[in-house]
Design an enzyme around this catalytic site. Structure first.
Site, short mmCIF file in Angstrom:
data_model
loop_
_atom_site.label_atom_id
_atom_site.label_comp_id
_atom_site.label_asym_id
_atom_site.label_seq_id
_atom_site.Cartn_x
_atom_site.Cartn_y
_atom_site.Cartn_z
N SER A 49 -3.16 -7.71 2.65
CA SER A 49 -3.50 -7.63 3.99
C SER A 49 -4.08 -8.91 4.60
CB SER A 49 -4.49 -6.47 4.33
OG SER A 49 -4.30 -5.34 4.02
N ARG A 87 -1.87 -6.37 -8.92
CA ARG A 87 -0.68 -7.27 -8.47
C ARG A 87 -0.73 -8.11 -9.43
NH1 ARG A 87 -2.34 -7.51 -2.34
NH2 ARG A 87 -4.04 -7.85 -3.55
N LYS A 100 -16.20 -7.25 10.24
CA LYS A 100 -16.74 -7.66 11.75
C LYS A 100 -15.63 -7.48 12.75
CE LYS A 100 -20.74 -7.19 10.32
NZ LYS A 100 -21.72 -8.10 9.67
N HIS A 128 0.83 -1.26 -0.11
CA HIS A 128 0.02 -0.06 -0.01
C HIS A 128 0.97 1.12 -0.07
CE1 HIS A 128 -3.10 -2.63 2.13
NE2 HIS A 128 -3.55 -2.54 1.03
#
Lengths: 169, 169, 169, 169, 169, 169
Positions: B134, B96, B47, B23
């Site tokens: 991530s 990517r 969540k 990022h």
């Protein structure tokens, strides 16, 4: 009153033989994002071009008369060398599908290796141009198919003129 | 002396849970191309986030203290609505690989349908970040693997602190 | 005067939650190629559907009132078992992109393994529906985006009614 | 007479829930290339497995009784940590299609980052197993389809036994 | 008793130089779905064909003697023009993998642009033919490899005859 | 003291015109996995090679002087025939991206058809070589770009010598 300092200049390189409506779509999108965009015609790409480099430059210019930050120019050699000479820091490329993507990513990595100061950005044409490539346009034309709606009128007109010319007795 | 009129503002949306070096690479590249780039943290994406939205914003800000045209902000709802409210005309996305590409292209087409005035541009991270996501970072961490070199130091430090916190009696 | 012997019957299976204009496009194309096409709604696909199976069948039927060889039906279990019970020999599937393609090819091979007499044919929606999926439609709706032009009017109207219903005191 | 020094040990990690004929095909190919191949069952992959880890290990072992250099073992944590503990220097992975490929390449790059001494090699199953995945096998079974020819007899037998067990009054 | 009105006629275009077992597989599948299928040999595809157009037509015909709704014909020009002249409304194409897919989708979109009344349907060959293409067959043959099982016997026999012919003193 | 019985011999076939750092990376990885690896130069791949086969063999040998289990050899004909003659049971191939993958998978299936006893294994180069191919290296060189870091020093030196040679009066 002049161009602001640090104007961001982009290069959109290609053969443009012929310019398609897909190219025009990407150029218009690029013209909104960067201060200047140079449509850079690769002068030595093909042994048997459909249009001369001068014709291709003329076609680009007549399609962007109303868009003052679009320019047309010819180049040969490495596109990063050309971009650097023009003060450009961005290469613009269109992405239509997976096979474009793989090739474009490889080229972008190589160009970054050759000059890390020049960044490649990818843009997406309108979906109706997903299938439009110069190569396919030429194939369809050769087989007598209509390319109306796929290329600008100036390309069609010149092609009609060329055919008349070649069929003259 | 202020921001020039027609400053080009870009939004780089994502969950950033956590911010990765991939990022950071894209944000730095975007910061060179646009007048301002807003790193927009989706506030309702998961969540059970690893970091709260406030932590994620703090991490982004501490990594771009020296890059004044990078901002961090939270948002929910449609990203095109958020971009319009901020005066942005560009969405920046990293590419990517192929699976990114397909999803990103579909999202970009939908976003163009929702607001044709906002353009998506795709940029390519440095090749050493090709495999950094991530999701994968979280998986590796959960299994006890080292993520040094894949995330900024502030992410690693906070994770160590969190582990100490959760293992307290 | 009846249906000719050996009528070719096709099944177009899916969740259709909701029916999109991309589905409609494929169904119309299929209706030209086969004697009958059964739009087969998988009844147990999702725990929390947007529309009940009856609503989904009603939506399909109202969109194909003028196309007598299009039927709507619910099914569960293996699609090849359902097709065989209906006398169908063809499964119709839409292909939008690579990720569709991989999944669809895998399913088609498995279905051929389960019943070699039933053939899968793939069709391509109009390019403006490349990015339209039921999942993305639901996401956009949830975030308050407009789905006009992506779904038939009956879907939009029902959604407005549902919202009113759920917000009633 | 013992194992030669520097025996090359490979790990083939997965959930194997259930073991498919595609897995068996890859394991047999791997057993020819390496001195030992450990089929390593991830013990914590799924909350609701079809078979317990012990059942999965038993299934693997009964299928490779005649192949002494194939072993079965359970593991959790990072696969590279497990491989190092076992003295393995190779991870074997099967490649069926593009979506496998992207995910596998990303995992292989991450594993190389975590331990550069362990190499991932990709092998290709026989083409009749291109569409066989544990996930799809489970889906077909749930819907009542036959999986004969896609899994070894021991898997089918155990599934029949399980069904009898669960349907007992 | 004649052909019913509105018979659905399909065209399967290609070079068929040589016809492979993969082609035969697709033609047989197509012959079940449509009333007639015309295997249309592109007459000007290659400067140095392996077989003349007449040989290719003969090979196709001898392989489908028992399938009366399969015909062989030569064509040049645009395939949609040819299809229209033959009263066909369907183009059949085989899909083996991703690279096929991208190219075929682009061609199908272009053909739809050229004549929206002609629909392309994609079919999947049996998995054992995934890797069989005319180009690869020619390569293998040139290098002295066996192509038994990949092409029909008539192709193999003719190739042996050709070799004898060319090596005659 | 000799080579152990049943030594596993791998062949890494290619044109190697020129050898790149990506090739070197794969060869080094293969040399760790197999007892011997033969870098097999296809002798008839191109009409206008950059380097003669002898130069290519010399370049490979000088790069692997310190790795005794790497050999260089020339071959023509089918790679499986060559491998069998050399007692090899493995073909090693590098995978960089999707387009490699499709082509390589097709070739591996064909090679398995031609000789089922020879297995293809795919390995992944270091990510910095993802974009390095002999073809692209040649393109960049032709356009005057630097290839330092992409090929071994011996390739660069020979190219400088060749340029001097060709520009001599």
């Amino acid at each position: 009153m002049g161009e602001r300092a640090n104007a961001r200049i982009a290069v959109f390189p290609g053969s443009f033989d012929p310019l398609t409506n897909g190219h025009i779509d990407i150029i218009q999108r690029g013209a909104k994002l960067f201060d200047r965009i140079i449509v850079a015609v690769l002068t030595n790409a093909s042994k048997t071009p459909l249009f001369t480099v001068d014709e291709r430059l003329a076609i680009i210019r007549e399609n962007f008369q109303q868009t003052p930050n679009v320019e047309a120019d010819g180049f040969d050699g490495l596109v990063v060398d050309y971009a650097r000479r023009k003060g450009a820091t961005v290469l613009v490329r269109g992405l239509r599908g997976i096979s474009d993507f793989e090739y474009e990513l490889q080229m972008a990595m190589m160009n970054r290796h050759l000059d890390a100061a020049i960044e490649t950005v990818f843009m997406m044409p309108a979906e109706q141009y997903t299938y439009v490539s110069s190569r396919l346009i030429k194939e369809v034309m050769t087989l007598g198919g209509s390319i109306t709606g796929l290329v600008p009128p100036g390309v069609e007109k010149r092609l009609v003129d060329k055919k008349k010319g070649t069929s003259r007795p």
